[in-house]
Design an enzyme around this catalytic site. Structure first.
Site, PDB file in Angstrom:
ATOM      1  N   ASP A 124      -0.737   1.647  -4.030  1.00 52.54           N
ATOM      2  CA  ASP A 124      -1.545   0.656  -4.751  1.00 52.54           C
ATOM      3  C   ASP A 124      -2.889   1.212  -5.216  1.00 52.54           C
ATOM      4  O   ASP A 124      -3.744   0.448  -5.674  1.00 52.54           O
ATOM      5  CB  ASP A 124      -1.765  -0.589  -3.882  1.00 52.54           C
TER       6      ASP A 124
ATOM      7  N   ASP B  66      -2.339   6.544  -3.356  1.00 49.41           N
ATOM      8  CA  ASP B  66      -1.170   5.926  -2.735  1.00 49.41           C
ATOM      9  C   ASP B  66      -0.523   4.848  -3.608  1.00 49.41           C
ATOM     10  O   ASP B  66      -0.889   4.674  -4.775  1.00 49.41           O
ATOM     11  CB  ASP B  66      -1.549   5.351  -1.366  1.00 49.41           C
TER      12      ASP B  66
ATOM     13  N   LYS C 175     -11.283  -0.147  -1.062  1.00 51.04           N
ATOM     14  CA  LYS C 175     -11.374   1.292  -1.200  1.00 51.04           C
ATOM     15  C   LYS C 175     -10.749   1.677  -2.542  1.00 51.04           C
ATOM     16  O   LYS C 175      -9.972   0.904  -3.103  1.00 51.04           O
ATOM     17  CB  LYS C 175     -10.719   1.999  -0.032  1.00 51.04           C
TER      18      LYS C 175
ATOM     19  N   SER D 174       0.809  -1.222   0.000  1.00 48.86           N
ATOM     20  CA  SER D 174       0.000   0.000   0.000  1.00 48.86           C
ATOM     21  C   SER D 174       0.845   1.276   0.000  1.00 48.86           C
ATOM     22  O   SER D 174       1.617   1.510  -0.903  1.00 48.86           O
ATOM     23  CB  SER D 174      -0.933  -0.046   1.209  1.00 48.86           C
ATOM     24  N   HIS D 175       0.728   2.053   1.054  1.00 49.27           N
ATOM     25  CA  HIS D 175       1.367   3.373   1.121  1.00 49.27           C
ATOM     26  C   HIS D 175       2.751   3.305   1.767  1.00 49.27           C
ATOM     27  O   HIS D 175       3.386   4.332   1.956  1.00 49.27           O
ATOM     28  CB  HIS D 175       0.478   4.302   1.936  1.00 49.27           C
TER      29      HIS D 175
ATOM     30  N   ASP E 235      -5.523   2.693  -3.667  1.00 50.93           N
ATOM     31  CA  ASP E 235      -6.819   2.608  -2.982  1.00 50.93           C
ATOM     32  C   ASP E 235      -7.106   3.802  -2.065  1.00 50.93           C
ATOM     33  O   ASP E 235      -8.237   4.008  -1.663  1.00 50.93           O
ATOM     34  CB  ASP E 235      -6.987   1.271  -2.231  1.00 50.93           C
ATOM     35  N   ARG E 236      -6.080   4.588  -1.737  1.00 49.14           N
ATOM     36  CA  ARG E 236      -6.325   5.761  -0.883  1.00 49.14           C
ATOM     37  C   ARG E 236      -6.482   7.018  -1.727  1.00 49.14           C
ATOM     38  O   ARG E 236      -6.062   7.055  -2.881  1.00 49.14           O
ATOM     39  CB  ARG E 236      -5.158   5.978   0.073  1.00 49.14           C
TER      40      ARG E 236
HETATM   41  C1  G1P Z   1      -4.150   1.395   8.237  1.00 43.64           C
HETATM   42  C2  G1P Z   1      -5.360   2.289   8.378  1.00 43.64           C
HETATM   43  C3  G1P Z   1      -6.611   1.520   8.034  1.00 43.64           C
HETATM   44  C4  G1P Z   1      -6.477   0.918   6.633  1.00 43.64           C
HETATM   45  C5  G1P Z   1      -5.208   0.103   6.543  1.00 43.64           C
HETATM   46  C6  G1P Z   1      -4.960  -0.393   5.129  1.00 43.64           C
HETATM   47  O1  G1P Z   1      -4.260   0.309   9.135  1.00 43.64           O
HETATM   48  O2  G1P Z   1      -5.456   2.822   9.677  1.00 43.64           O
HETATM   49  O3  G1P Z   1      -7.715   2.379   8.105  1.00 43.64           O
HETATM   50  O4  G1P Z   1      -7.574   0.088   6.343  1.00 43.64           O
HETATM   51  O5  G1P Z   1      -4.089   0.901   6.928  1.00 43.64           O
HETATM   52  O6  G1P Z   1      -4.828   0.658   4.199  1.00 43.64           O
HETATM   53  P1  G1P Z   1      -3.507   0.269  10.563  1.00 43.64           P
HETATM   54  O7  G1P Z   1      -2.063   0.508  10.271  1.00 43.64           O
HETATM   55  O8  G1P Z   1      -4.077   1.420  11.347  1.00 43.64           O
HETATM   56  O9  G1P Z   1      -3.833  -1.054  11.139  1.00 43.64           O
HETATM   57 ZN    ZN Z   2      -3.238   1.416  -0.271  1.00 46.44          ZN
END
Ligand code: G1P
Ligand code: ZN
Length: 544
Positions: A279, A277, A376, A113-114, A281-282
């Site tokens: 991948d 981000d 998302k 992801s990010h 999704d954000r």
């Molecule tokens: C974090 C975000 C959560 C999101 C997840 C995946 O998870 O807080 O809302 O779904 O990344 O993108 P966390 O690191 O808080 O468990």
């Molecule tokens: Zn992501």
């Protein structure tokens, strides 16, 4: 080519977190680490022989290595077909759509992801089920149990599979079809949004900047925003995906998109800024002179969704993760529709979406999406915003202010303390939990009385499952709230997240600085949890 069974020994740390198994690339590169995890996933599933598996990732460092392994293991385990994005690329929402569109058995999404990428960065593997969404806890728990006892995996000996040429090839008895990663997703977006109206917006001189952060949304944004919607070339910046995200941190927040934020705050800046981000999704949404918090964005999108063709019949309900502000709750109340509060992580929205009980979902962590996929979706949020701007013919700032005048404003912030010693973080949470029963009724800062204090437990209304210990909530009589939880996506030490929220009524003051408006709650959080004293940190690593 006959499948081979290779002996292996278990790793103790393959526990999926909030969103799949995320680890440093150095951890993933250990012998059989990928193989064990993928075999454990397949061992936890039933009935996939001859069926289709979707595989795609965000193109980060190690994507190319892991995807070759994944295809071989899928073939040796008896999948009939693998659908893979060209170059091994699919954004997370595009992967979700491909799984649904081609009625696949499930999919492997390769992404962290990010989180930053590169040889020293992070990698991740997540299994998604046939509805296109992240596997529920029942499956992730089974996968973890399996990783602890695994003794062998199945694979094939083949040359590397060519993932660059679109078309079909065979790997053992399995078909591998390489597809255009953007096409199906772009088609879906055109069924949801009024592309003519958005084209008209750009033709009328509306200016936007979209930061793809050197990550997976680049090709999607080029094709959709600059291609189909006719925005001028150069609207999309950092649009070429790079395995290391050009050494950047592909998290669309005010820290990593500070330059864009500053540009939007100048008179010469564009009308609208957005980012996605690693991948895809954000999302980050900034209008001229107005940053929109993700919690507000969820509420605004829900209140205005009917302006887009895909949602013109109205929405069935809204779901938000527990730490997300209650702004959306007020919209649901006004619309007379269902509202659900779920634990953090998109996997908890799947049942509600499948059951048709909610249409729009969101998290404070810059995730919004709808029933069009089961993840998302960053570009979806951007396109819905554009559709709303095209119809309402107002600026983002005007729309946000009108919203607050109607529903009131939920001042909201999140303070993250990253890479804290895991032992210290766990003790902090344990001792805070122990205090909770004594808190209700207590008054802080003269007038903030605790109405409830608990560790959130979710009862899924669709399948009846229960998920406990999902975050400490301290709620006050005036609707203010402090939430503390430990991240389930970090890869080093622990990340402590502190979420703070205060409600100001429709006729109240909506122009306060967020951090100042929340100062009393920030003080109470410190008083109750002793974050600074325990961690030695004087301030959060990131404030969003
Ligand atoms: C974090 C975000 C959560 C999101 C997840 C995946 O998870 O807080 O809302 O779904 O990344 O993108 P966390 O690191 O808080 O468990
Ligand atoms: Zn992501």
């Amino acid at each position: 080519m006959t499948p081979k069974t290779i002996e292996t020994t278990p790793y103790a740390d393959q526990k999926p977190g909030t969103s799949g198994l995320r680890k440093r690339v150095t951890v993933y590169s250990q012998p059989n680490y990928v193989e064990n995890y993928i075999q454990a996933i397949f061992d936890s599933l039933e009935g996939f022989a001859g069926k289709t598996l979707v595989i795609g990732g965000d193109g980060r460092f190690y994507n190319d290595v892991a995807i070759q392994k994944a295809i071989r293991i899928a073939a040796a385990n008896g999948f009939g077909k693998v659908l893979v994005g060209q170059g091994g690329i699919l954004s997370t929402p595009a992967a979700s759509h491909v799984i649904r569109h081609y009625k696949a058995f499930g999919g492997l999404v390769l992404s962290a992801s990010h989180n930053p990428g590169g040889p020293e960065g992070d990698f991740g593997i997540k299994y998604n089920i046939g509805n296109g969404g992240p596997a529920p806890e029942k499956i992730t728990d089974a996968v973890f149990a399996r990783t602890k006892v695994i003794t062998s995996y199945k694979t094939l000996e083949t040359d590397d599979i060519d993932l660059d040429a679109i078309g079909t090839q065979r790997v053992g008895d399995m078909v591998v079809e390489v597809i255009d990663p953007v096409a199906d997703y772009a088609d879906l977006m055109q069924t949801l949004f009024d592309f003519d109206a958005i084209r008209g917006l750009f033709a009328g001189g509306f200016r936007m900047t979209f930061d793809a952060m050197n990550a997976v949304t680049g090709p999607f944004a080029h094709a959709i925003i600059e291609g189909l919607l006719g925005a001028p070339k150069g609207t999309v910046v950092n649009g070429t995906p790079s395995p290391t995200f050009n050494d950047g941190h592909p998290d669309p927040n005010l820290v990593y998109c500070k330059d864009m934020h500053d540009l939007l705050m100048t008179p010469e800046g564009p009308d609208f800024g957005a980012a996605s981000d690693g991948d895809g999704d954000r999302n980050l949404i900034i209008g001229k002179n107005r940053f929109v918090t993700p919690s507000d964005s969820l509420a605004l999108l829900a209140a205005n969704a009917h302006l887009a063709p895909g949602y013109k019949a109205g929405i069935a309900g809204i779901a938000r993760s527990m730490p997300t502000s209650a702004a959306a709750d007020r919209v649901a109340e006004k619309l007379g529709i269902e509202m659900h509060e779920t634990p953090t992580g998109w996997k908890f929205f799947g049942n509600l979406l499948d059951a048709g009980r909610v249409t729009i979902c969101g998290e404070e962590s810059a995730g919004t999406g709808s029933n069009h996929v089961r993840e998302k979706d960053g570009l979806w949020a951007v396109l819905l915003w554009l559709n709303i701007l095209a119809v309402r013919k107002q600026s983002v700032d005007e729309i946000v202010r009108e919203h607050w005048k109607t529903y009131g404003r939920n001042y909201y912030t999140r303070h993250d303390y990253e890479e804290v010693d895991a032992g210290i973080a766990n003790t902090l949470m344990q001792e805070l939990r122990a205090k909770l029963p004594s808190l209700p009724g207590k008054v802080f800062e003269d007038d903030l009385q605790v109405a409830y204090a608990d560790d959130f437990t979710y009862h899924d209304p669709v399948d009846g499952s229960t998920s406990s210990m999902q975050g400490v909530r301290i709620g006050f009589a005036d609707g203010s709230r402090i939430v503390l939880r430990l991240s389930g996506t970090g890869t080093v030490g622990a990340t402590l997240r502190v979420y703070l929220e205060r409600y100001e009524a429709a006729d109240g003051r909506h122009d306060l600085d967020t951090q100042l408006a929340l100062e009393p709650l920030i003080g109470i959080a410190e008083q109750l949890a002793g974050i600074k004293a325990r961690t030695g940190r004087t301030e959060p690593s990131v404030i969003t």
